[in-house]
Scaffold this active site. Structure first.
Site, PDB file in Angstrom:
ATOM      1  N   HIS A 131       0.812  -1.233   0.000  1.00 24.78           N
ATOM      2  CA  HIS A 131       0.000   0.000   0.000  1.00 24.78           C
ATOM      3  C   HIS A 131       0.840   1.277   0.000  1.00 24.78           C
ATOM      4  CE1 HIS A 131      -3.621  -2.297   0.503  1.00 24.78           C
ATOM      5  NE2 HIS A 131      -3.297  -2.751   1.693  1.00 24.78           N
ATOM      6  N   ASP A 167      -3.549 -10.688  -1.646  1.00 25.18           N
ATOM      7  CA  ASP A 167      -3.985 -10.102  -0.371  1.00 25.18           C
ATOM      8  C   ASP A 167      -5.470  -9.729  -0.486  1.00 25.18           C
ATOM      9  OD1 ASP A 167      -2.318  -8.477   2.050  1.00 25.18           O
ATOM     10  OD2 ASP A 167      -4.223  -7.523   1.512  1.00 25.18           O
ATOM     11  N   HIS A 169      -6.784  -7.041   0.372  1.00 21.88           N
ATOM     12  CA  HIS A 169      -6.888  -5.626  -0.014  1.00 21.88           C
ATOM     13  C   HIS A 169      -6.276  -5.408  -1.403  1.00 21.88           C
ATOM     14  CE1 HIS A 169      -6.784  -5.605   4.478  1.00 21.88           C
ATOM     15  NE2 HIS A 169      -7.765  -4.746   4.306  1.00 21.88           N
ATOM     16  N   ASP A 256      -4.811 -12.252   4.651  1.00 21.31           N
ATOM     17  CA  ASP A 256      -5.983 -11.659   5.308  1.00 21.31           C
ATOM     18  C   ASP A 256      -7.286 -11.970   4.571  1.00 21.31           C
ATOM     19  OD1 ASP A 256      -4.996 -10.078   3.259  1.00 21.31           O
ATOM     20  OD2 ASP A 256      -4.765  -8.266   4.479  1.00 21.31           O
TER      21      ASP A 256
HETATM   22 ZN   LIG Z   1      -4.253  -6.723   3.284  1.00 24.78          ZN
END
Ligand SMILES: [Zn+2]
Length: 392
Positions: A131, A167, A169, A256
């Protein structure tokens, strides 16, 4: 493997990337992973490659000079240094620059050993900080090790790099770093951005005008389970790699996506994670000359999920695959019980989940099938592929 043993990057100093207090990004997840892998013999006879901190010149491949300066001075500053630092997600911590640049150095070392032909595969479980943006920290990530490593590969003999991000996200920082660069294909599978931070990763994000089709986003509905997730992965990723012909695969292996993860809402299992690592390895063999750089990433079920899933990642990279029925060693359970006496700990390396899936056949029966159709229709024609033909 022809080019020597796989590289495992590790040093206890990587545990200094510690956001402190009750922050979910707790380095115990890495420590317990290494302990579990050792207890199972996965690392027997394996040399651990100790990284050095990335240089400013390497950090500045993908970060602003002013941002690197802010990270360095933030722990001493009595003022707000900006750049997303000092927030709840990205608190300032002691030696933040040193710890963060060491994480980058780890993933960079993995890339350098692959480029030098010393290993075909390399794994940096402390990496995957996908990120971090050019001029700011975000989502627990200070420096973007994935983007630095890819940028370095592009300057050292590679001109087609595929990045696959599993992931939960969106891999927004890596996508942003290469949005204008047709040499890098970024593919992110994630929970739908309308339902999860950072709110990007829509199918319509395709890469800039000069790099159309180089960004691929597969948004999946909350509560998606292993068979649907696997169907989406296999309906999109292999065909694109076949068309793009990467020289190396870089993967962010956040866990996650697990059903028990406290920060998100997909419903995958440890067995599903293991199946994905095996698929990534097979894809590297088939489409990238066997070259595979694997990083960690998110994952916040610290005791029950991350250590098992990333032990499977290490085992897969090393061709020491573990059966999901393998018992979790008592030695490891005793260690964890000392820090978490009441934790409900897993006894086996899998959860008994059936990860078999029905390959996508063009049918439109579930919300995931609709996502598959939308992604293929947006992207496949840009790569000379037929979105409606399941053979493509
Ligand atoms: Zn994540």
């Amino acid at each position: 493997m022809g080019d020597g043993a796989a590289t495992v990057v590790w040093d206890a100093a990587l545990l200094d990337y510690d956001l402190g207090g009750d922050h979910p990004f707790n380095p115990i997840r890495l420590e317990l992973t290494m302990r579990l892998a050792r207890a199972l013999g996965v690392l027997d006879g394996v040399e651990l490659h100790v990284p050095e901190a990335a240089s400013d010149a390497d950090l500045e491949r993908v970060h602003e000079v002013s941002y690197v300066a802010a990270v360095r001075e933030a722990p001493m500053a009595s003022w707000d240094v900006g750049h997303g630092l000092g927030t709840a997600d990205n608190p300032v911590f002691d030696r933040m620059h040193a710890a963060s640049s060491l994480v980058v150095g780890g993933t960079l070392l993995a890339a350098q050993r692959i480029a030098a032909g010393e290993s075909l595969r390399a794994v940096s479980i402390a990496g995957g900080l996908h990120h971090a943006m050019r001029d700011r920290a975000a989502g627990f990530c200070v420096y973007n090790d994935c983007a630095v490593a890819i940028s370095w590969l592009l300057d050292n003999g590679f001109d087609r790099v595929a990045y696959i991000d599993v992931d939960v996200h969106h891999g927004d920082g890596v996508q942003a770093a290469f949005y204008d660069d047709p040499r890098v294909l970024t593919i992110s599978l994630h929970q739908h951005p309308a339902t999860l931070w950072p709110g990007t990763g829509f199918v319509t994000e395709l890469g800039s005008r000069s790099a159309q089709g180089s960004a691929v986003n597969v948004p999946l509905p909350p509560r998606t389970r292993d068979p649907d997730w696997q169907r989406a992965f296999h309906a999109v990723v292999p065909s694109l790699l076949g068309a793009f012909k990467p020289q190396v695969l870089v993967t962010q292996c956040g866990v996650d996506t697990h059903e028990e993860d406290p920060l998100a809402d997909l419903s995958l299992s440890v067995d599903g994670h293991r199946a994905t690592y095996r698929a990534l390895r097979a894809l590297a063999e088939e489409h990238a000359g066997g070259r595979w750089l694997a990083t960690g990433g998110g994952g916040y079920q610290l005791l029950r999920v991350v250590p098992r899933s990333w032990t499977h990642l290490l085992a897969t990279v090393l061709d020491r695959d573990l059966d999901p029925a393998t018992r979790v060693p008592t030695e490891w359970l005793d260690t964890v019980r000392r820090v978490a006496p009441n934790a409900d700990l897993p006894l086996a390396m899998g959860e008994g989940t059936d990860t078999a899936f029905a390959p996508w056949d063009g049918a439109l029966e579930t919300p995931v099938d609709a996502a598959i159709r939308d992604v293929r229709r947006a992207i496949f024609p840009l790569h000379g592929l037929d979105p409606d033909d399941p053979r493509d």
